[in-house]
Design a protein around this motif. Structure first.
Motif, mmCIF file in Angstrom:
data_model
loop_
_atom_site.group_PDB
_atom_site.id
_atom_site.type_symbol
_atom_site.label_atom_id
_atom_site.label_comp_id
_atom_site.label_asym_id
_atom_site.label_seq_id
_atom_site.Cartn_x
_atom_site.Cartn_y
_atom_site.Cartn_z
ATOM 1 N N UNK A 73 2.731 2.124 -60.355
ATOM 2 C CA UNK A 73 3.541 2.523 -61.352
ATOM 3 C C UNK A 73 4.927 2.726 -60.756
ATOM 4 N N UNK A 74 5.262 2.303 -59.374
ATOM 5 C CA UNK A 74 6.477 2.131 -58.935
ATOM 6 C C UNK A 74 6.845 3.610 -58.235
ATOM 7 N N UNK A 75 5.824 4.610 -57.701
ATOM 8 C CA UNK A 75 6.366 5.756 -57.172
ATOM 9 C C UNK A 75 6.305 5.682 -55.799
ATOM 10 N N UNK A 76 6.361 4.680 -54.983
ATOM 11 C CA UNK A 76 5.975 4.557 -53.645
ATOM 12 C C UNK A 76 6.670 5.512 -52.798
ATOM 13 N N UNK A 77 8.262 5.312 -52.936
ATOM 14 C CA UNK A 77 8.896 6.380 -52.079
ATOM 15 C C UNK A 77 8.744 7.837 -52.031
ATOM 16 N N UNK A 78 8.416 8.212 -53.498
ATOM 17 C CA UNK A 78 8.347 9.861 -53.616
ATOM 18 C C UNK A 78 7.181 10.272 -52.921
ATOM 19 N N UNK A 79 6.066 9.433 -53.238
ATOM 20 C CA UNK A 79 4.734 9.939 -52.631
ATOM 21 C C UNK A 79 4.574 9.601 -50.988
ATOM 22 N N UNK A 80 5.126 8.716 -50.495
ATOM 23 C CA UNK A 80 4.900 8.495 -49.245
ATOM 24 C C UNK A 80 5.936 9.183 -48.255
ATOM 25 N N UNK A 81 7.002 9.414 -48.774
ATOM 26 C CA UNK A 81 7.920 10.395 -48.110
ATOM 27 C C UNK A 81 7.560 11.896 -48.107
ATOM 28 N N UNK A 82 7.011 12.068 -49.513
ATOM 29 C CA UNK A 82 6.414 13.636 -49.606
ATOM 30 C C UNK A 82 5.147 13.742 -48.531
ATOM 31 N N UNK A 101 9.671 5.820 -42.651
ATOM 32 C CA UNK A 101 10.327 5.949 -43.793
ATOM 33 C C UNK A 101 11.316 5.085 -43.970
ATOM 34 N N UNK A 102 12.032 4.937 -42.834
ATOM 35 C CA UNK A 102 13.309 4.116 -42.683
ATOM 36 C C UNK A 102 12.945 2.696 -43.045
ATOM 37 N N UNK A 103 12.119 2.097 -42.460
ATOM 38 C CA UNK A 103 11.315 0.930 -42.415
ATOM 39 C C UNK A 103 10.714 0.275 -43.793
ATOM 40 N N UNK A 104 10.124 1.272 -44.226
ATOM 41 C CA UNK A 104 9.247 0.777 -45.646
ATOM 42 C C UNK A 104 10.146 0.317 -46.815
ATOM 43 N N UNK A 105 9.863 -0.656 -47.459
ATOM 44 C CA UNK A 105 10.890 -1.353 -48.720
ATOM 45 C C UNK A 105 9.883 -1.932 -49.731
ATOM 46 N N UNK A 106 9.829 -1.679 -50.786
ATOM 47 C CA UNK A 106 8.979 -2.470 -51.709
ATOM 48 C C UNK A 106 9.994 -3.632 -52.195
ATOM 49 N N UNK A 107 9.231 -4.687 -52.552
ATOM 50 C CA UNK A 107 9.794 -5.628 -53.207
ATOM 51 C C UNK A 107 10.176 -5.526 -54.784
ATOM 52 N N UNK A 108 9.214 -4.801 -55.467
ATOM 53 C CA UNK A 108 9.627 -4.487 -56.804
ATOM 54 C C UNK A 108 8.675 -3.027 -56.983
ATOM 55 N N UNK A 109 9.322 -2.486 -57.956
ATOM 56 C CA UNK A 109 8.785 -1.052 -58.116
ATOM 57 C C UNK A 109 7.258 -0.900 -58.899
ATOM 58 N N UNK A 110 7.171 -1.605 -60.055
ATOM 59 C CA UNK A 110 5.994 -1.755 -60.576
ATOM 60 C C UNK A 110 5.629 -3.144 -61.403
#
Length: 442
Positions: A106-115, A220-229
């Motif tokens: 559903x596009x919440x990669x950054x909050x859960x991974x960084x958390x 955390x700096x390297x990881x980037x999504x191509x799309x959210x959800x």
């Protein structure tokens, strides 16, 4: 009751079918055509590798803690009680994916991974503050806190790769999986030298926590999504995803097969070093016994990605499962340095191949790739059940008299049954592919 969803026919010999098992899941996939590479994709792969190195890789060094706790910090506790710490951590790594998988989709990669990265660093620093004999403090910091942190990072760090890679997905996933084995090697060496040396437990764990913090910051700096959800694909609920996995017989067989293998998988990683010490091989070699096993696991996970185009994901899974079952039986007769080196490296290699095949196997049997995060979460939740209960049970079977044959025979039996289920699944997929080819006109 949710009706079963038809599983797509899969060719087990075609390289294209192996690495690209399903058509685009939605218009979103067409709009965002996966290029199978590029700077952003390889940075994401490196970030995932570091996440595995600092997450699940840290769990593979628990044998060092198991040995140290039993001799010093928690000497009044039984091996079974100490194993609950590592078992709880390993269980949470898998089970928390039931929540993180849907959040990733559903596009919440950054909050859960960084958390998860922040929680992992915090938990390790809190572990360094635990007092000798304080079981509950160690259990909360290492068993619960670190386990939750690793679990929060685990599924998203795999699922994000499906946004960047398609034909090379199996190869990249297996290489990323090798990060856990490399982490097991480095963390085992570091922790043995630090906490069993003049530095001591508290300062040694803090140095280890600082090292993990730096690497996770880079991840955390390297990881980037191509799309959210996937906006054009309706969100699937946890219960619906669970029932779909249950009603799809091939997917169910795969999950149960990995569940049985996971029952046996962690036993050598928890007790190999203890076994070497109790066989009188000396503390110096015993400290390196886990390193040898993790070195084999690193080699196995790395080589798995290069072998799958020639062998196939199902066949490599069957081979590695049966080999591990046989090697577990061999642990009964371990006595010399040579036997520990050979068996440790071989078990690490074949178990590494098997673990590296889990994510590609799930992707192979998932027709709609927008559900991959959810399905991984459900699958890891099921397969991780025994990670929580079996290490303490193996400690109970081992007893204070160290009856090595009892847990070994149980582990080898359930691993062999898991191999039989993978064989049944292989035959089923072959027949479906054959029938599909016969029904295809022209």
């Amino acid at each position: 009751m949710v009706p079963p969803e038809r599983t797509p026919s899969i060719s087990l010999t075609s390289k294209d079918a192996l690495d690209d098992p399903s058509p685009p899941a939605s218009p979103t996939d067409v709009e965002h055509e996966i290029r199978d590479g590029g700077r952003e994709a390889w940075c994401a792969a490196l970030g995932s590798f570091l996440a595995q190195f600092c997450g699940f890789g840290y769990s593979f060094a628990f044998g060092v803690y198991q040995d140290y706790y039993s001799r010093h910090y928690l000497s009044e506790e039984s091996p079974s009680a100490i194993s609950w710490i590592g078992g709880s951590s390993a269980y949470l790594v898998s089970s928390i994916g039931l929540v993180c998988g849907p959040l990733h989709d559903r596009g919440y990669f950054y909050p859960i991974f960084i958390g998860g990265a922040v929680l992992q660093c915090f938990s390790l620093f809190m572990l360094s503050l635990a007092r000798p004999g304080s079981y509950y403090q160690i259990f909360l910091a290492q068993g619960i806190g670190s386990g939750l942190a690793q679990g929060v990072m685990y599924v998203p760090s795999y699922a994000i790769l499906s946004q960047h890679f398609r034909r090379r997905r199996a190869l990249v996933m297996s290489v990323v999986a090798s990060g856990a084995s490399l982490g097991g090697i480095v963390h085992t060496l570091m922790l043995n030298k630090l906490i069993n040396g003049p530095i001591g437990f508290k300062t040694g764990v803090r140095i280890s926590a600082g090292f993990v913090t730096v690497l996770l910051f880079c991840s955390c700096l390297l990881m980037r999504t191509r799309y959210g959800s996937h906006p054009h694909v309706p969100s699937i609920g946890i219960w619906k995803a669970f029932t779909k996995c249950v009603f799809e017989l091939p997917f169910l067989l795969m999950v149960v097969g990995f569940l049985l293998f996971q029952t046996a998988f962690l036993y050598p990683f928890y007790y190999f070093q203890v076994d070497a010490i109790h066989h009188g091989l000396g503390f110096s070699f015993s400290f390196y016994s886990l390193v040898i096993m993790n070195a084999g696991s690193f080699w196995g996970r790395m080589s798995a990605g290069f072998l799958t185009p020639f062998v196939g994901v199902p066949d490599l899974t069957i081979l590695s499962t049966v080999a591990c079952a046989a090697l577990l039986v061999g642990m009964i007769w371990l006595s010399s340095v040579a036997s520990f080196v050979v068996l440790g490296f071989l078990y690490g290699a074949f178990s590494g191949m098997n673990i590296a095949m889990m994510a590609p196997f799930m992707a192979l049997l998932t027709a709609n790739q927008s559900e991959l995060g959810m399905r991984m979460g459900v699958s890891f939740f099921i397969t991780g059940i025994y990670d929580h209960f079996w290490p303490p049970i193996s400690g109970a079977l081992l007893t204070g008299r160290y009856l090595w044959w009892a847990p070994v025979l149980f582990c080898s039996t359930v691993a062999f049954i898991g191999g039989l289920l993978f064989l049944v699944l292989r035959i089923m997929l072959t027949r479906r592919a054959k029938n599909s080819n016969q029904n295809t006109p022209g």
